[in-house]
Every structure is written in structure tokens, then in C-alpha cells.
Design a protein around this motif. Structure first.
Motif, PDB file in Angstrom:
ATOM      1  N   TYR A  83       0.849  -1.194   0.000  1.00  0.00           N
ATOM      2  CA  TYR A  83       0.000   0.000   0.000  1.00  0.00           C
ATOM      3  C   TYR A  83       0.887   1.247   0.000  1.00  0.00           C
ATOM      4  N   ARG A 117      -3.112   0.303  -3.943  1.00  0.00           N
ATOM      5  CA  ARG A 117      -2.738  -1.059  -3.535  1.00  0.00           C
ATOM      6  C   ARG A 117      -2.094  -1.770  -4.712  1.00  0.00           C
ATOM      7  N   GLU A 127      -7.221   2.162  -3.909  1.00  0.00           N
ATOM      8  CA  GLU A 127      -7.902   1.581  -2.754  1.00  0.00           C
ATOM      9  C   GLU A 127      -8.836   2.594  -2.109  1.00  0.00           C
ATOM     10  N   VAL A 202      -6.519   2.140   6.659  1.00  0.00           N
ATOM     11  CA  VAL A 202      -5.749   1.100   5.967  1.00  0.00           C
ATOM     12  C   VAL A 202      -5.061   0.146   6.927  1.00  0.00           C
ATOM     13  N   HIS A 205      -5.763  -3.599   7.312  1.00  0.00           N
ATOM     14  CA  HIS A 205      -5.451  -4.468   6.174  1.00  0.00           C
ATOM     15  C   HIS A 205      -3.968  -4.820   6.098  1.00  0.00           C
ATOM     16  N   SER A 207      -0.072  -6.137   7.580  1.00  0.00           N
ATOM     17  CA  SER A 207       0.505  -7.210   8.378  1.00  0.00           C
ATOM     18  C   SER A 207       2.016  -7.137   8.251  1.00  0.00           C
ATOM     19  N   ARG A 210       2.750  -7.111   4.693  1.00  0.00           N
ATOM     20  CA  ARG A 210       1.973  -6.188   3.868  1.00  0.00           C
ATOM     21  C   ARG A 210       2.091  -4.785   4.487  1.00  0.00           C
TER      22      ARG A 210
END
Length: 376
Positions: A83, A117, A127, A202, A205, A207, A210
Motif C-alpha cells: 500500500y 494497492r 484503494e 488502511v 489491512h 501485516s 503487507r
């Protein structure tokens, strides 16, 4: 155009309450100050000028070196950054309103923030995108009656009314007396608030695999406060193309400690290398510098370098492996470069360039604003 209709209606009504000196030639676009990002970085951390703590843990247990090689980690090897966030704005001076012995400039601005994204195949999609319209006036320079009417009209037209005289961390670097000069900082402050909202949306979403790259510093208070709320580092990295030039860095301890200016620190920084990580705000923020390009293609040592930041809630030194991993992925994002399309091409990350372009294409053109916004 609906937003412009609302602004135009507000201008017509207010011009019946106060005297107006319209901007010569209609709406005049405010030019961006080339050094504002640097001054903003300084304002966000003005109390710290000397950075002594190397704030990372080397896996060997040894003291971390001042410079580390970080070869590119491309998407095919590890797709870390998914992102990308950036904001942009356009601001216009519309004129000056006069009420008895008081006067205030009137500005119109569009601010926008966008998140792209990136998919596994490298394609990018939008996004999130939000564009807000602002009307900026100095509340302290108007009577209560006129300000109240402005508030009512702005609420009806779904326009954000911003008080130019209200202090904030960004616009305070400019003169409080000259509100027209201060308007640019106020618009930037509102843009950063919008970016902070995007980050909140955001983060769920994200991790460990990510991550989000946010263009600019994470030391802006709404962002810093949100990302500091947990126990672990959130997968958000701030990357700045322009940064303050006044800090000093101390490497080592005791009589062998070496003090370097930022110019000397970055002059010795080779391509595809990073500096050691330093701490700011008592360890709540960890930052370091990464050289994306060789100096032989550039004009001076600070070109081709980006400043990277992490918000560090634990206030404990961060693992060197994490800083290496993120830095290598940043180096891999340097191509394709927007050479010739942006004066900051040497420090641009291409996905961020795409986000910035997406925001700017969503803003109304200068011609449309100048043609439509009239006082009568």
C-alpha cells in the motif's frame, strides 16, 4: 463543479456583508514553497538537534556500524510494500474582506489523499481516495456575526471552513501576522489530517508482510499518536524526500565519539546503503537515511537520499534485520524514475509518484477555479 457552486454562493452572500477587494485577475494560485517540507520536518521535532543514540539491535550483539549495505529486495523476491499513501493540494487566493478596521485574506483550497494497492503481478489499483474543499478565513479578523454566517453557509454547502488564525504545528513556522503567507501551512495541516484518517482506515489491512509506505514524516501528531497506541511497531513506514538539514549526529562513545553534520553523514553514504538508525521523541520514533542512487549522477550529497521513519511504541531499540529488510525494499522501489516530470525525481519512489499523480488528477484544474469563482 458542485463544490465550486457552493463556494461561489458563499462569496456572493458574504460580499453583501463586508467590503471585498478581489484578487487581481480572479483566483490566484498559491505557489508551493520549495523548502516547506524541510521546514515542516524541523518544526515537528524542533527540540532535538543532536542525535546520539544508535537505536537498533545488531544480531551479532556488536555495536551497529554507521553504514550498512542494503541490496535491493525486489518484488519477485519478497513483496513487502503493498500500500502507498500520499496527499496533495491546490490553494488559491480569492481576495481580501474588509470590515471596519479589520481585514482578512480569503483562500479556497482542495486537499486530497489517496491510497494505492499493488497486486502480486505489480499492477496498482486505487484503494481509497478522498478530496475535500476548504474555505480559509481569519476568524479573529472578522466580527462574530460575519463568522457565524460563514459557518452556516459552509455547513449548507458541505465546505470545510478553516480559521487561519488558529495555531497548529505546521503553519506556525510562518508569520502569524501575514495570514496570506500562513494559508499554505494551514492547507498542509489539513492535508496531513486527511492522510492520518487514511492511515487509520488502511492499518487493519496491513501485516508483517503487507506494509504501507506513507509519503512524508510520521511525527505529525495525529499519525504519531495513533501508531503509538499499541505495543508493537505498526507496518507503516514514513519516507521523506526532503528533510531538515540542521541535525548533528554522534557516533561512538567516550573520547572516540565522532560528531557529524548531516552533510558529512550523507556524503559518505554509498548507493544501496543505509545509515544506522537513530531515535527521536525519546525512542518513540526511529529514523535513518537510505541512498537510492549513486552520487556521480547527482549534483550534491543530499540528492538521491530518503529519510525513513518508524513509530516505535515500545521505545526499545529495533532489530537491525527489520531496518535492513525495509531499506532493501525501498532501494528496489527507486525505478522507474519520474525524471523530467518532478524536480525531486532523484529521491522519488515510483509508486509514490503514481499516488501523487492520482490525487492531482482528481483536483479541479486551475482554469476551472479561476473561471468559476467570482465574488459577484
Amino acid at each position: 463543479m458542485k463544490a465550486l457552486q457552493g463556494i461561489r454562493e458563499i462569496l456572493k452572500v458574504i460580499s453583501q456583508e463586508v467590503e471585498v477587494l478581489p484578487a487581481v485577475g480572479g483566483a490566484v494560485e498559491d505557489l508551493e514553497r520549495p523548502d516547506f517540507e524541510e521546514r515542516e520536518d524541523q518544526a515537528l521535532n524542533e527540540d532535538e538537534k543532536v542525535f546520539e543514540a544508535i537505536f537498533e539491535r545488531d544480531p551479532s550483539g556488536q555495536s551497529p556500524p554507521l553504514y550498512r549495505h542494503v541490496p535491493p529486495i525486489g518484488r519477485a523476491k519478497e513483496h513487502i510494500f503493498r500500500y502507498f499513501l500520499d496527499g496533495s493540494f491546490r490553494s488559491y487566493f480569492l481576495g481580501t474582506v474588509l470590515e471596519n478596521e479589520r481585514e482578512s485574506p480569503v483562500h479556497f483550497a482542495q486537499i486530497g489523499a489517496c491510497v494505492l494497492r499493488r497486486e502480486d503481478d505489480g499492477s496498482v489499483r486505487r484503494e481509497r481516495l478522498q478530496v475535500d474543499h476548504l474555505l480559509l478565513v481569519g476568524k479573529a479578523r472578522l466580527s462574530e456575526n460575519v463568522w457565524t454566517k460563514l459557518e452556516q453557509l459552509a455547513a449548507q454547502m458541505k465546505v470545510k471552513l478553516i480559521d487561519l488564525t488558529e495555531p497548529d504545528i505546521v503553519s506556525r513556522v510562518l508569520s502569524d501576522f501575514d495570514l496570506r503567507n500562513k494559508a499554505g501551512g494551514k492547507v498542509r495541516f489539513e492535508m496531513h489530517k486527511l492522510e492520518a484518517e487514511m492511515i487509520r482506515e488502511v492499518v487493519p489491512h496491513l501485516s508483517e508482510d503487507r506494509w504501507l509506505i506513507a509519503d512524508g514524516s510520521l511525527m505529525f501528531d495525529p499519525i504519531l499518536k495513533f501508531l503509538s497506541s499499541g505495543d508493537a511497531i505498526q507496518p507503516v513506514i514514513g519516507v521523506s524526500k526532503n528533510f531538515r538539514k540542521d541535525p548533528q549526529f554522534v557516533y561512538g562513545r567516550g573520547p572516540r565519539a565522532e560528531r557529524r553534520s548531516i552533510y558529512r553523514l550523507l556524503a559518505d553514504l554509498q548507493a544501496e546503503h543505509r545509515t544506522a538508525a537513530f531515535s527521536a521523541h525519546d525512542g518513540k520514533v526511529v529514523f535513518w537515511y537510505v541512498r537510492l542512487r549513486e552520487q556521480k549522477h547527482l549534483d550534491y550529497p543530499l540528492m538521491g537520499v530518503v529519510k525513513a521513519e518508524l513509530v516505535n511504541p515500545s521505545q526499545e531499540p529495533v532489530p537491525s534485520e527489520l531496518v535492513d529488510r525495509l531499506s532493501g525494499a525501498l532501494v528496489a522501489e527507486r525505478n522507474v524514475t519520474p525524471h523530467g516530470q518532478d524536480r525531486r525525481w532523484h529521491a522519488h519512489l515510483y509508486p509514490i509518484f503514481l499516488v501523487e499523480r492520482a490525487v492531482k488528477e482528481s483536483l479541479l484544474s486551475r482554469e476551472a477555479v479561476q473561471q468559476y469563482l467570482k465574488w459577484r
